[in-house]
Design an enzyme around this catalytic site. Sequence first.
Site, PDB file in Angstrom:
ATOM      1  N   GLY A   1      41.613  12.763   5.167  1.00 55.28           N
ATOM      2  CA  GLY A   1      42.494  12.735   3.992  1.00 55.28           C
ATOM      3  C   GLY A   1      41.788  13.073   2.703  1.00 55.28           C
TER       4      GLY A   1
ATOM      5  N   SER B   1      43.211  15.067  -1.815  1.00 59.75           N
ATOM      6  CA  SER B   1      43.402  14.555  -3.178  1.00 59.75           C
ATOM      7  C   SER B   1      42.646  13.245  -3.359  1.00 59.75           C
ATOM      8  CB  SER B   1      44.892  14.339  -3.471  1.00 59.75           C
ATOM      9  OG  SER B   1      45.385  13.247  -2.727  1.00 59.75           O
ATOM     10  N   GLY B   2      42.753  12.691  -4.553  1.00 54.33           N
ATOM     11  CA  GLY B   2      42.246  11.345  -4.815  1.00 54.33           C
ATOM     12  C   GLY B   2      40.768  11.158  -4.542  1.00 54.33           C
TER      13      GLY B   2
ATOM     14  N   GLY C   1      39.254  10.804  -1.665  1.00 54.92           N
ATOM     15  CA  GLY C   1      38.743  11.549  -0.520  1.00 54.92           C
ATOM     16  C   GLY C   1      38.180  12.893  -0.956  1.00 54.92           C
TER      17      GLY C   1
ATOM     18  N   SER D   1      40.982  -2.083   0.957  1.00 58.18           N
ATOM     19  CA  SER D   1      41.427  -2.353  -0.412  1.00 58.18           C
ATOM     20  C   SER D   1      41.446  -3.854  -0.628  1.00 58.18           C
ATOM     21  CB  SER D   1      42.829  -1.793  -0.627  1.00 58.18           C
ATOM     22  OG  SER D   1      43.346  -2.256  -1.857  1.00 58.18           O
TER      23      SER D   1
ATOM     24  N   TYR E   1      51.584  -1.908   3.584  1.00 55.74           N
ATOM     25  CA  TYR E   1      50.359  -1.294   3.056  1.00 55.74           C
ATOM     26  C   TYR E   1      49.265  -2.361   2.943  1.00 55.74           C
ATOM     27  CZ  TYR E   1      47.018   0.931  -0.051  1.00 55.74           C
ATOM     28  OH  TYR E   1      45.853   1.416  -0.602  1.00 55.74           O
TER      29      TYR E   1
HETATM   30  N1  LIG Z   1      44.097   4.449  -5.355  1.00 55.76           N
HETATM   31  C1  LIG Z   1      43.776   3.187  -5.293  1.00 55.76           C
HETATM   32  O1  LIG Z   1      43.891   2.447  -6.277  1.00 55.76           O
HETATM   33  C2  LIG Z   1      43.244   2.601  -4.033  1.00 55.76           C
HETATM   34  C3  LIG Z   1      42.856   1.256  -4.031  1.00 55.76           C
HETATM   35  C4  LIG Z   1      42.346   0.706  -2.874  1.00 55.76           C
HETATM   36  C5  LIG Z   1      42.239   1.487  -1.733  1.00 55.76           C
HETATM   37  N2  LIG Z   1      42.646   2.789  -1.743  1.00 55.76           N
HETATM   38  C6  LIG Z   1      42.490   3.572  -0.514  1.00 55.76           C
HETATM   39  O2  LIG Z   1      41.819   4.772  -0.775  1.00 55.76           O
HETATM   40  C7  LIG Z   1      42.120   5.717   0.254  1.00 55.76           C
HETATM   41  C8  LIG Z   1      42.371   7.087  -0.367  1.00 55.76           C
HETATM   42  O3  LIG Z   1      43.552   7.048  -1.130  1.00 55.76           O
HETATM   43  P1  LIG Z   1      43.720   7.682  -2.583  1.00 55.76           P
HETATM   44  O4  LIG Z   1      43.886   6.544  -3.508  1.00 55.76           O
HETATM   45  O5  LIG Z   1      42.695   8.683  -2.845  1.00 55.76           O
HETATM   46  O6  LIG Z   1      45.193   8.331  -2.432  1.00 55.76           O
HETATM   47  P2  LIG Z   1      45.715   9.819  -2.236  1.00 55.76           P
HETATM   48  O7  LIG Z   1      45.334  10.641  -3.407  1.00 55.76           O
HETATM   49  O8  LIG Z   1      47.146   9.649  -1.920  1.00 55.76           O
HETATM   50  O9  LIG Z   1      44.945  10.356  -0.968  1.00 55.76           O
HETATM   51  C9  LIG Z   1      45.338   9.978   0.323  1.00 55.76           C
HETATM   52  C10 LIG Z   1      44.907  11.044   1.302  1.00 55.76           C
HETATM   53  O10 LIG Z   1      45.305  10.641   2.624  1.00 55.76           O
HETATM   54  C11 LIG Z   1      45.962  11.727   3.230  1.00 55.76           C
HETATM   55  N3  LIG Z   1      46.911  11.319   4.263  1.00 55.76           N
HETATM   56  C12 LIG Z   1      48.044  10.595   4.116  1.00 55.76           C
HETATM   57  N4  LIG Z   1      48.666  10.489   5.291  1.00 55.76           N
HETATM   58  C13 LIG Z   1      47.926  11.175   6.196  1.00 55.76           C
HETATM   59  C14 LIG Z   1      48.049  11.457   7.579  1.00 55.76           C
HETATM   60  N5  LIG Z   1      49.101  11.012   8.296  1.00 55.76           N
HETATM   61  N6  LIG Z   1      47.089  12.180   8.194  1.00 55.76           N
HETATM   62  C15 LIG Z   1      46.038  12.643   7.505  1.00 55.76           C
HETATM   63  N7  LIG Z   1      45.864  12.425   6.190  1.00 55.76           N
HETATM   64  C16 LIG Z   1      46.799  11.703   5.553  1.00 55.76           C
HETATM   65  C17 LIG Z   1      46.656  12.453   2.074  1.00 55.76           C
HETATM   66  O11 LIG Z   1      46.995  13.761   2.491  1.00 55.76           O
HETATM   67  P3  LIG Z   1      48.267  14.560   1.888  1.00 55.76           P
HETATM   68  O12 LIG Z   1      47.746  15.247   0.661  1.00 55.76           O
HETATM   69  O13 LIG Z   1      48.618  15.509   2.964  1.00 55.76           O
HETATM   70  O14 LIG Z   1      49.337  13.566   1.589  1.00 55.76           O
HETATM   71  C18 LIG Z   1      45.568  12.408   1.034  1.00 55.76           C
HETATM   72  O15 LIG Z   1      44.613  13.413   1.263  1.00 55.76           O
HETATM   73  C19 LIG Z   1      43.307   5.142   1.005  1.00 55.76           C
HETATM   74  O16 LIG Z   1      42.847   4.609   2.227  1.00 55.76           O
HETATM   75  C20 LIG Z   1      43.790   4.019   0.108  1.00 55.76           C
HETATM   76  O17 LIG Z   1      44.396   3.001   0.839  1.00 55.76           O
HETATM   77  C21 LIG Z   1      43.134   3.363  -2.878  1.00 55.76           C
END
Ligand SMILES: NC(=O)c1ccc[n+]([C@@H]2O[C@H](COP(=O)([O-])OP(=O)(O)OC[C@H]3O[C@@H](n4cnc5c(N)ncnc54)[C@H](OP(=O)(O)O)[C@@H]3O)[C@@H](O)[C@H]2O)c1
Length: 339
Positions: free
Chosen positions: A63, A66-67, A69, A193, A217
Amino acid sequence: MIVAEAWKANYLFWVLPAVLILGLLALIGILGLFFAIRLYAKLTCGRYREKTRMDGKTVIVTGCTSGIGKETAKELANRGARVIMACRSMEKAEKVQDEIIEETKNQNVLVKKLDLSSFASIRTFAEDINKTEKKLDVLIHNAGYAETFKKNISEDGIELTMATNHYGPFLLTHLLINLLKKSSPSRIVVVASSLYRLGTCNLDNPNPINTMPGYLYYVSKEANILFTKELARRLEGTGVTANCLHPGLIDTGIWRNVPVPLSWGLGLINKLFFKTPVQGCQTTVMLAVDEKLTKVNGEYFSDCEKSSVSSKASDMARARKLWEISEKMVKLEDDDPRI
Ligand SMILES: NC(=O)c1ccc[n+]([C@@H]2O[C@H](COP(=O)([O-])OP(=O)(O)OC[C@H]3O[C@@H](n4cnc5c(N)ncnc54)[C@H](OP(=O)(O)O)[C@@H]3O)[C@@H](O)[C@H]2O)c1
Ligand SMILES: *[C@@H]1O[C@H](CO)[C@@H](O)[C@H](O)[C@H]1NC(C)=O
Ligand SMILES: *[C@@H]1O[C@H](CO)[C@@H](O)[C@H](O)[C@H]1NC(C)=O
C-alpha cells in the site's frame, strides 16, 4: 447635531482604527498559535536521523500509492534498497514509482499487483515473489483500509476492514515466511495504530460483517498488535523478527471515507495538529533499517521509541486464539508453510 458630528469624527479617528488594530492583533495571535502548534508538533515528533544504507537489501512495502507508505518506499529507495511496491492500483502505483525513481535516482524500484482483501491476489503475488526474488530482507505491512459507516465484504466473504488490515497480512506473512527465513537476519514490520485502544477483537466473532466498519478499524489495529506479538513468539530463534508501531496521527488518505460534515472538522484538525506523511514514516523506516534493532522482537514503537501496549493487546492467550482463528479464516492449505 454637534454631538453626533463629534461622535462620527471620534468613530472615524479612534474606534475604527482601534477595532482594525485589535482585529489584526487577534489574527497575528491566531497565526502565531497555529505556527507554535506546528513547531511543537515538529519538535516533539520522532525523527530517524541515522544514515544507514540499504544497498543490496530487498524490501516489500504494501500500500504505497499514498500517505506514509509512499514516503516509506521513497526513503528506502533513497537508502539504496531494492523496493517492491505492492499495490492494488497499478495505475496509481506506476505514477508513484516514476516519482520515486526520478527523485532518488534508484532504478531498482518495482511495482507488483497486490490486493490485500483478496486471498487469490495474495497467493498470486506471493508466488511471483517466491519465483523472482532470491531474498527478502524486510516485509512492511503498511496498507490499511478505513471506512466509517459503509459495510462491505471481500470477495472471500470477509468483512472488508478485517480482511484488508488483518487477515490479508496474516496470509501474506505465511506465504513469504520461507523466503524471509532463508534471508535471515530479516524483519517484518507491522504498521498498527494507537487507536487500537478504542477497539477490542471479538474472538467469538471472527467475521464481524454486521459491525460498524469505523469501529472495526480500531479492532483491526488491535489485531495487528496481537498478530505481531504471537508472530514474534513463534519466530523466536529463526533470525526473523516482527515488530509493530504507531506512526502518529497523520494527514493522509486514511481519513478519505469520513463523510461530510465530520470531514470538515477533521480536515481542519488534520492540517493543524497531524503530522505530515514524511514525519509519519519515520518509525517505520527506523524499524526497517536500524542496525541496533536486528535482534529486537515483538515490540511496539511510537515516535521512534519503544513504547508499551495495554494489557489486553499484549494478552498472549488472546494473541494465540486470534492466530488459530486466523489460520482457519484464511484457509491455509496443507502444503502452505506454518509459522
Ligand atoms: N494516517 C494516520 O493518522 C494513521 C495513524 C495510525 C496508523 N495508520 C496506518 O498507517 C497505514 C498507512 O495508511 P496511511 O495513513 O498512509 O493512509 P493512505 O494514504 O490511505 O494509504 C493507505 C494505502 O493502503 C492501500 N490499500 C488500501 N486497501 C488496500 C488493499 N485492499 N490492497 C492493497 N493496498 C491497499 C491504499 O491503496 P489505494 O491508493 O489503492 O487506496 C494506500 O496505498 C495504515 O495501516 C494505517 O492504518 C495511519
Ligand atoms: C466493496 O468492496 C469491493 C472489494 O472487495 C469493491 O470492489 C466494491 O466497490 C465495494 N463496494 C462498495 C459499495 O463500496
Ligand atoms: C517457493 O518456491 C519453492 C521452490 O523454489 C517451493 O519449494 C515453495 O513451496 C514455494 N513456496 C511458496 C509459498 O510458494
